[in-house]
Scaffold this motif. Structure first.
Motif, PDB file in Angstrom:
ATOM      1  N   ILE A  52      46.509 -42.130  89.244  1.00 21.67           N
ATOM      2  CA  ILE A  52      46.359 -40.726  89.633  1.00 21.67           C
ATOM      3  C   ILE A  52      45.096 -40.209  88.962  1.00 21.67           C
ATOM      4  CG2 ILE A  52      47.368 -38.425  89.533  1.00 21.67           C
ATOM      5  CD1 ILE A  52      50.129 -39.783  89.360  1.00 21.67           C
ATOM      6  N   VAL A  53      44.195 -39.637  89.754  1.00 19.75           N
ATOM      7  CA  VAL A  53      42.914 -39.162  89.233  1.00 19.75           C
ATOM      8  C   VAL A  53      42.782 -37.678  89.548  1.00 19.75           C
ATOM      9  CG1 VAL A  53      40.414 -39.438  89.267  1.00 19.75           C
ATOM     10  CG2 VAL A  53      41.892 -41.435  89.655  1.00 19.75           C
ATOM     11  N   PHE A  54      42.647 -36.861  88.505  1.00 19.52           N
ATOM     12  CA  PHE A  54      42.447 -35.424  88.681  1.00 19.52           C
ATOM     13  C   PHE A  54      40.953 -35.115  88.696  1.00 19.52           C
ATOM     14  CE2 PHE A  54      46.794 -35.597  87.231  1.00 19.52           C
ATOM     15  CZ  PHE A  54      47.405 -34.573  87.956  1.00 19.52           C
ATOM     16  N   VAL A  55      40.516 -34.364  89.711  1.00 20.05           N
ATOM     17  CA  VAL A  55      39.095 -34.051  89.897  1.00 20.05           C
ATOM     18  C   VAL A  55      38.924 -32.540  89.980  1.00 20.05           C
ATOM     19  CG1 VAL A  55      37.093 -34.338  91.405  1.00 20.05           C
ATOM     20  CG2 VAL A  55      38.702 -36.230  91.096  1.00 20.05           C
ATOM     21  N   GLY A  56      38.077 -31.994  89.114  1.00 17.84           N
ATOM     22  CA  GLY A  56      37.809 -30.561  89.090  1.00 17.84           C
ATOM     23  C   GLY A  56      37.028 -30.219  87.836  1.00 17.84           C
ATOM     24  N   GLY A  57      37.125 -28.966  87.384  1.00 15.91           N
ATOM     25  CA  GLY A  57      36.406 -28.523  86.204  1.00 15.91           C
ATOM     26  C   GLY A  57      37.302 -28.409  84.986  1.00 15.91           C
ATOM     27  N   SER A  58      36.984 -27.455  84.105  1.00 16.81           N
ATOM     28  CA  SER A  58      37.706 -27.344  82.842  1.00 16.81           C
ATOM     29  C   SER A  58      39.107 -26.780  83.004  1.00 16.81           C
ATOM     30  CB  SER A  58      36.906 -26.485  81.847  1.00 16.81           C
ATOM     31  OG  SER A  58      36.730 -25.175  82.344  1.00 16.81           O
ATOM     32  N   GLY A  81      38.292 -33.859  84.785  1.00 15.13           N
ATOM     33  CA  GLY A  81      37.774 -32.500  84.623  1.00 15.13           C
ATOM     34  C   GLY A  81      36.977 -32.346  83.336  1.00 15.13           C
ATOM     35  N   ILE A  82      35.854 -31.612  83.421  1.00 13.35           N
ATOM     36  CA  ILE A  82      35.060 -31.300  82.229  1.00 13.35           C
ATOM     37  C   ILE A  82      34.553 -29.866  82.285  1.00 13.35           C
ATOM     38  CG2 ILE A  82      33.003 -31.865  80.863  1.00 13.35           C
ATOM     39  CD1 ILE A  82      33.237 -34.734  81.764  1.00 13.35           C
ATOM     40  N   HIS A  83      33.733 -29.535  83.291  1.00 16.43           N
ATOM     41  CA  HIS A  83      33.074 -28.225  83.319  1.00 16.43           C
ATOM     42  C   HIS A  83      32.771 -27.829  84.764  1.00 16.43           C
ATOM     43  CE1 HIS A  83      30.498 -24.895  82.256  1.00 16.43           C
ATOM     44  NE2 HIS A  83      30.570 -25.180  80.968  1.00 16.43           N
ATOM     45  N   ALA A  84      33.202 -26.621  85.145  1.00 15.55           N
ATOM     46  CA  ALA A  84      32.959 -26.134  86.509  1.00 15.55           C
ATOM     47  C   ALA A  84      31.475 -25.934  86.795  1.00 15.55           C
ATOM     48  CB  ALA A  84      33.710 -24.820  86.731  1.00 15.55           C
ATOM     49  N   GLY A  85      30.678 -25.733  85.734  1.00 15.52           N
ATOM     50  CA  GLY A  85      29.249 -25.489  85.910  1.00 15.52           C
ATOM     51  C   GLY A  85      28.482 -26.678  86.458  1.00 15.52           C
ATOM     52  N   PHE A  86      29.103 -27.878  86.453  1.00 16.99           N
ATOM     53  CA  PHE A  86      28.458 -29.026  87.090  1.00 16.99           C
ATOM     54  C   PHE A  86      28.391 -28.835  88.597  1.00 16.99           C
ATOM     55  CE2 PHE A  86      30.338 -31.824  83.496  1.00 16.99           C
ATOM     56  CZ  PHE A  86      29.322 -31.429  82.634  1.00 16.99           C
ATOM     57  N   GLY A  87      29.276 -27.983  89.116  1.00 16.89           N
ATOM     58  CA  GLY A  87      29.343 -27.759  90.551  1.00 16.89           C
ATOM     59  C   GLY A  87      30.195 -28.813  91.220  1.00 16.89           C
ATOM     60  N   LEU A  88      31.080 -28.380  92.111  1.00 12.97           N
ATOM     61  CA  LEU A  88      31.989 -29.331  92.741  1.00 12.97           C
ATOM     62  C   LEU A  88      31.244 -30.358  93.587  1.00 12.97           C
ATOM     63  CD1 LEU A  88      34.999 -30.028  93.057  1.00 12.97           C
ATOM     64  CD2 LEU A  88      34.957 -28.735  95.199  1.00 12.97           C
ATOM     65  N   LEU A  89      30.122 -29.965  94.194  1.00  8.13           N
ATOM     66  CA  LEU A  89      29.362 -30.907  95.015  1.00  8.13           C
ATOM     67  C   LEU A  89      28.940 -32.122  94.193  1.00  8.13           C
ATOM     68  CD1 LEU A  89      27.986 -31.694  97.645  1.00  8.13           C
ATOM     69  CD2 LEU A  89      26.032 -30.262  96.985  1.00  8.13           C
ATOM     70  N   PHE A  90      28.414 -31.884  92.992  1.00  9.52           N
ATOM     71  CA  PHE A  90      28.018 -32.982  92.115  1.00  9.52           C
ATOM     72  C   PHE A  90      29.237 -33.772  91.656  1.00  9.52           C
ATOM     73  CE2 PHE A  90      27.415 -34.793  87.914  1.00  9.52           C
ATOM     74  CZ  PHE A  90      26.263 -35.550  88.095  1.00  9.52           C
ATOM     75  N   ILE A  91      30.304 -33.082  91.294  1.00  6.04           N
ATOM     76  CA  ILE A  91      31.511 -33.734  90.789  1.00  6.04           C
ATOM     77  C   ILE A  91      32.072 -34.699  91.838  1.00  6.04           C
ATOM     78  CG2 ILE A  91      33.911 -33.326  90.102  1.00  6.04           C
ATOM     79  CD1 ILE A  91      32.924 -30.674  88.835  1.00  6.04           C
ATOM     80  N   LEU A  92      32.125 -34.267  93.089  1.00  6.21           N
ATOM     81  CA  LEU A  92      32.649 -35.123  94.156  1.00  6.21           C
ATOM     82  C   LEU A  92      31.766 -36.354  94.356  1.00  6.21           C
ATOM     83  CD1 LEU A  92      33.682 -32.501  96.887  1.00  6.21           C
ATOM     84  CD2 LEU A  92      35.121 -33.578  95.148  1.00  6.21           C
ATOM     85  N   ASN A  93      30.456 -36.136  94.395  1.00  6.75           N
ATOM     86  CA  ASN A  93      29.534 -37.258  94.606  1.00  6.75           C
ATOM     87  C   ASN A  93      29.558 -38.244  93.443  1.00  6.75           C
ATOM     88  OD1 ASN A  93      28.638 -36.364  97.111  1.00  6.75           O
ATOM     89  ND2 ASN A  93      27.013 -35.114  96.230  1.00  6.75           N
TER      90      ASN A  93
END
Length: 317
Positions: A52-58, A81-93
């Motif tokens: 199970i992998v959780f993907v998002g920000g803080s 999850g780490i920080h919303a400031g990375f932007g979800l677009l970057f996080i997904l990629n």
């Protein structure tokens, strides 16, 4: 006129050199939370599937007890999850290359990712790519890079302002572990549990909607595309609402209701119910997404309930 143009060109070149030196020559503090990105990527790479992998920000890194979830479903859990400031677009990629067959991806974006430019990343993403994770630049689209340009200039300026206050000892000193915002705050699951048993009464302002805020169709399109890519790899994806402070929830309620009723959101999760994750103001600190241990326990229980329904509906054993 010629002299004026020459001076203008020289001044422009000087400004560019100052900005570039701020970006690449002024040393950074090591072991900040930015360095958790390559750490978590390695954790995800070496954790066996199915998982199970959780993907998002803080809202995830500071608001989830992954150990409980792992024990409940007898599966490895990785909290990315780490920080919303990375932007979800970057996080997904960034997370996509690590997804494998039979993985269950739990996508939990902060609400601002749906309608705010932070979706493309802010100065935090610039800091990440310059200081800790330059290889992440490969994930940037041309549009995203152009969107980040003002933050690149701003970031270079902040480095010049900070530099006189930073000593070489500070720059090489291990970041304090006693913080939710350092590389060392995360446990084996990726949760920042260091603050769970501490009392924090840090004031913050509830979030409000601006007159220009509206749902970003690119964000909606991209998360649907992400879901399809996960499924093409043989995985599954579940979209869940983030935990959110009650006052901010009520301030953003028109937008949250619009997000909930969006046809793509309903297609991704017909049971998407944001009000389930609205919690009392008293358990939040720092931001409307960061919760104390009481909040972590409540939120984790709700996540387990939603996952149990998803497992049953999809015949996952």
């Amino acid at each position: 006129m010629k002299s004026f143009l020459s001076k203008s060109v020289i001044a422009f070149i000087l400004v560019i050199l100052i900005l570039l030196s701020g970006l690449f020559l002024i040393p950074d503090k090591k072991n900040t939370v930015l360095y958790a990105v390559p750490d978590k990527n390695k954790l995800l790479e070496h954790t066996p599937s199915p998982r199970i992998v959780f993907v998002g920000g803080s809202n995830l890194s500071l608001g989830l007890d992954s150990k409980r979830i792992s024990e409940k479903f007898s599966m490895p859990v990785v909290n990315m999850g780490i920080h919303a400031g990375f932007g979800l677009l970057f996080i997904l990629n960034d997370v996509m290359p690590y997804i494998r067959k039979d993985d269950l991806i739990i996508l939990v974006p902060e609400y601002q990712q749906y309608f705010h430019p932070v979706y493309y990343g802010d100065i935090t993403l610039v800091s990440l790519l310059v200081e800790a994770y330059p290889e992440g630049c490969k994930h940037l689209s041309t549009k995203q890079f152009l969107t980040l340009l003002p933050n690149i200039v701003k970031y270079s300026g902040t480095k010049w302002v900070r530099f006189p206050r930073n000593t070489w000892e500070d720059l090489s000193h291990k970041a304090e572990v006693d913080s939710g915002y350092t590389r060392f705050a995360f446990n084996q699951y990726g949760d920042s549990e260091i603050l769970w048993n501490k009392k924090y009464n840090i004031p913050f302002y509830p979030q409000k909607l601006g007159p220009e805020d509206e749902i970003n169709p690119e964000m909606i399109r991209d998360i649907l595309s992400f879901k399809k890519s996960v499924e093409e790899k043989g995985g599954k994806l579940l979209l869940l609402p983030p935990v959110y402070q009650e006052t901010s929830y009520n301030n953003l309620k028109p937008m949250i209701e619009e997000i909930k009723s969006n046809p793509v959101i309903q297609e991704m999760n017909p049971d998407f119910e944001p009000s389930r994750y609205m919690l009392p103001d008293s358990i939040f600190y720092d931001t409307p997404y960061h919760i104390n241990k009481q909040g972590v326990d409540i939120r984790t229980t709700k996540v387990i309930e939603d996952l149990s329904k998803f497992f049953e509906k999809n015949n996952i054993k």
